[in-house]
Design a protein around this motif. Sequence first.
Motif, PDB file in Angstrom:
ATOM      1  N   HIS A  59     -52.670 -48.571  96.410  1.00  0.00           N
ATOM      2  CA  HIS A  59     -51.256 -48.949  96.501  1.00  0.00           C
ATOM      3  C   HIS A  59     -50.928 -49.494  97.892  1.00  0.00           C
ATOM      4  O   HIS A  59     -50.204 -50.489  98.020  1.00  0.00           O
ATOM      5  CB  HIS A  59     -50.363 -47.743  96.198  1.00  0.00           C
ATOM      6  N   ALA A  60     -51.476 -48.841  98.913  1.00  0.00           N
ATOM      7  CA  ALA A  60     -51.250 -49.313 100.278  1.00  0.00           C
ATOM      8  C   ALA A  60     -51.804 -50.720 100.467  1.00  0.00           C
ATOM      9  O   ALA A  60     -51.161 -51.595 101.060  1.00  0.00           O
ATOM     10  CB  ALA A  60     -51.877 -48.352 101.285  1.00  0.00           C
ATOM     11  N   LEU A  61     -52.982 -50.967  99.935  1.00  0.00           N
ATOM     12  CA  LEU A  61     -53.595 -52.288 100.055  1.00  0.00           C
ATOM     13  C   LEU A  61     -52.825 -53.334  99.249  1.00  0.00           C
ATOM     14  O   LEU A  61     -52.718 -54.494  99.670  1.00  0.00           O
ATOM     15  CB  LEU A  61     -55.049 -52.228  99.594  1.00  0.00           C
ATOM     16  N   THR A  62     -52.277 -52.927  98.123  1.00  0.00           N
ATOM     17  CA  THR A  62     -51.457 -53.853  97.330  1.00  0.00           C
ATOM     18  C   THR A  62     -50.234 -54.307  98.125  1.00  0.00           C
ATOM     19  O   THR A  62     -49.873 -55.488  98.117  1.00  0.00           O
ATOM     20  CB  THR A  62     -51.000 -53.187  96.015  1.00  0.00           C
ATOM     21  N   VAL A  63     -49.612 -53.369  98.840  1.00  0.00           N
ATOM     22  CA  VAL A  63     -48.430 -53.710  99.635  1.00  0.00           C
ATOM     23  C   VAL A  63     -48.791 -54.644 100.780  1.00  0.00           C
ATOM     24  O   VAL A  63     -48.067 -55.606 101.072  1.00  0.00           O
ATOM     25  CB  VAL A  63     -47.755 -52.434 100.169  1.00  0.00           C
ATOM     26  N   THR A  64     -49.919 -54.390 101.463  1.00  0.00           N
ATOM     27  CA  THR A  64     -50.304 -55.273 102.575  1.00  0.00           C
ATOM     28  C   THR A  64     -50.554 -56.695 102.080  1.00  0.00           C
ATOM     29  O   THR A  64     -50.215 -57.663 102.765  1.00  0.00           O
ATOM     30  CB  THR A  64     -51.564 -54.762 103.296  1.00  0.00           C
ATOM     31  N   LYS A  65     -51.124 -56.811 100.891  1.00  0.00           N
ATOM     32  CA  LYS A  65     -51.361 -58.158 100.339  1.00  0.00           C
ATOM     33  C   LYS A  65     -50.046 -58.813  99.944  1.00  0.00           C
ATOM     34  O   LYS A  65     -49.824 -60.008 100.195  1.00  0.00           O
ATOM     35  CB  LYS A  65     -52.300 -58.070  99.134  1.00  0.00           C
ATOM     36  N   HIS A 118     -56.931 -56.500 106.280  1.00  0.00           N
ATOM     37  CA  HIS A 118     -58.349 -56.557 106.648  1.00  0.00           C
ATOM     38  C   HIS A 118     -58.842 -55.209 107.165  1.00  0.00           C
ATOM     39  O   HIS A 118     -59.888 -54.698 106.738  1.00  0.00           O
ATOM     40  CB  HIS A 118     -58.559 -57.639 107.712  1.00  0.00           C
ATOM     41  N   ASP A 119     -58.082 -54.602 108.086  1.00  0.00           N
ATOM     42  CA  ASP A 119     -58.500 -53.333 108.688  1.00  0.00           C
ATOM     43  C   ASP A 119     -58.552 -52.207 107.662  1.00  0.00           C
ATOM     44  O   ASP A 119     -59.527 -51.433 107.611  1.00  0.00           O
ATOM     45  CB  ASP A 119     -57.542 -52.950 109.818  1.00  0.00           C
ATOM     46  N   LEU A 120     -57.519 -52.117 106.811  1.00  0.00           N
ATOM     47  CA  LEU A 120     -57.495 -51.043 105.816  1.00  0.00           C
ATOM     48  C   LEU A 120     -58.539 -51.264 104.731  1.00  0.00           C
ATOM     49  O   LEU A 120     -59.116 -50.299 104.217  1.00  0.00           O
ATOM     50  CB  LEU A 120     -56.096 -50.924 105.208  1.00  0.00           C
ATOM     51  N   SER A 121     -58.804 -52.516 104.376  1.00  0.00           N
ATOM     52  CA  SER A 121     -59.835 -52.801 103.368  1.00  0.00           C
ATOM     53  C   SER A 121     -61.204 -52.369 103.873  1.00  0.00           C
ATOM     54  O   SER A 121     -62.001 -51.770 103.129  1.00  0.00           O
ATOM     55  CB  SER A 121     -59.849 -54.295 103.024  1.00  0.00           C
ATOM     56  N   GLU A 122     -61.487 -52.659 105.144  1.00  0.00           N
ATOM     57  CA  GLU A 122     -62.768 -52.242 105.729  1.00  0.00           C
ATOM     58  C   GLU A 122     -62.878 -50.722 105.771  1.00  0.00           C
ATOM     59  O   GLU A 122     -63.932 -50.159 105.448  1.00  0.00           O
ATOM     60  CB  GLU A 122     -62.915 -52.812 107.142  1.00  0.00           C
ATOM     61  N   LEU A 123     -61.793 -50.065 106.175  1.00  0.00           N
ATOM     62  CA  LEU A 123     -61.814 -48.609 106.236  1.00  0.00           C
ATOM     63  C   LEU A 123     -61.966 -48.004 104.848  1.00  0.00           C
ATOM     64  O   LEU A 123     -62.717 -47.033 104.657  1.00  0.00           O
ATOM     65  CB  LEU A 123     -60.526 -48.101 106.905  1.00  0.00           C
ATOM     66  N   TYR A 124     -61.281 -48.576 103.863  1.00  0.00           N
ATOM     67  CA  TYR A 124     -61.376 -48.070 102.494  1.00  0.00           C
ATOM     68  C   TYR A 124     -62.801 -48.183 101.972  1.00  0.00           C
ATOM     69  O   TYR A 124     -63.327 -47.258 101.338  1.00  0.00           O
ATOM     70  CB  TYR A 124     -60.410 -48.841 101.598  1.00  0.00           C
ATOM     71  N   HIS A 125     -63.453 -49.304 102.258  1.00  0.00           N
ATOM     72  CA  HIS A 125     -64.846 -49.489 101.841  1.00  0.00           C
ATOM     73  C   HIS A 125     -65.739 -48.443 102.508  1.00  0.00           C
ATOM     74  O   HIS A 125     -66.635 -47.871 101.866  1.00  0.00           O
ATOM     75  CB  HIS A 125     -65.326 -50.895 102.202  1.00  0.00           C
TER      76      HIS A 125
END
Length: 326
Positions: A285-291, A300-307
């Motif tokens: 949900h957090a990544l959806t909001v950033t997009k 970018h930063d949260l996607s890398e951390l999530y991975h």
Amino acid sequence: MSQQFGVTAKAIRQSKHLTLQNVADEQLSVSALSRFENGQADLTVTKFAHLLERLWTTPEEFVFRYLQDKNTFDLNGYLSMGNMLMRFFPQGKQFTGDAGHSTAEQIRAKFNQALPALDAQIASSHDPIKRFARPLWELLREEMVDTGNNDFHFPQPHPEYTTGIRQYLMALDDWGEFDIYMFTGFMPGFAPKVEKQLFQLAMTRAVKYQDFRSTRELIFRVLENQFNLCMAWCDYAAAKECLTEYENQLKSSTNANNNINYLFNRGWYRLRTDKVTAGTEDCEHALTVTKFLKLTDEDHDLSELYHFIQTHNGKDDWRRAAIFID
């Protein structure tokens, strides 16, 4: 007006346990400062701005403290703290490099090159706060050695560098904006028990800044740093407490990034405490909001951390635990 400004300046000086001699220099004599504090003389704008630097106080913080009992106060922020940090720690601008590609000897050598100039600046200053620049520099050096050598482990506590700043922070009647930054810079070097104690002090003795717009964001950074440290230590009970405080602070925040970070951090915590479905939903949900908001850097930063979270276990989280100073 000058008399009232002098009273505020004196209160700030005394709250930091600085004497007139500590603050005075070639531009501002002890007698001139004393007369200003007692309302017997005024200062030029140039000297007043210099006095604020000598008090380790931004113009925004001074105005806030001067107007804190008045209902008309409303400033959008004053961006001088970065300059103040560079004056405190000017060698920091000179250091660039990736510890992951350097040996411990190379890291120490590069840092140590700056020590003579730093020591000279400290020796020529009457300001007792300036003395913390040396241990901060040495702490940063050892942290880079800790994380950059072949053993790869979370930076170790360094009481030999943090004892002085711990005593300073605990002795303060309240914490100013600069003191919060000082705590942030030294955070990884404290033993966990000490760091948590100082974090609680930061959240109570800086309570006056809860309604101070720019420093409210700084308080969120302190909370985020604390959460990162707790996750690095795998101390999930403390991480949960930090999230609770973060959520309480969000009630009066209109910054979308703070809400996004809270949601993602809650997901991270849940994923590490066997709440996989809920944690996955939070992070996604957090990544959806950033997009949706086109927050490219945050996405970018949260996607890398999530991975990373998905592909590593909690014992590796120290590798991604970030500390934000500015």
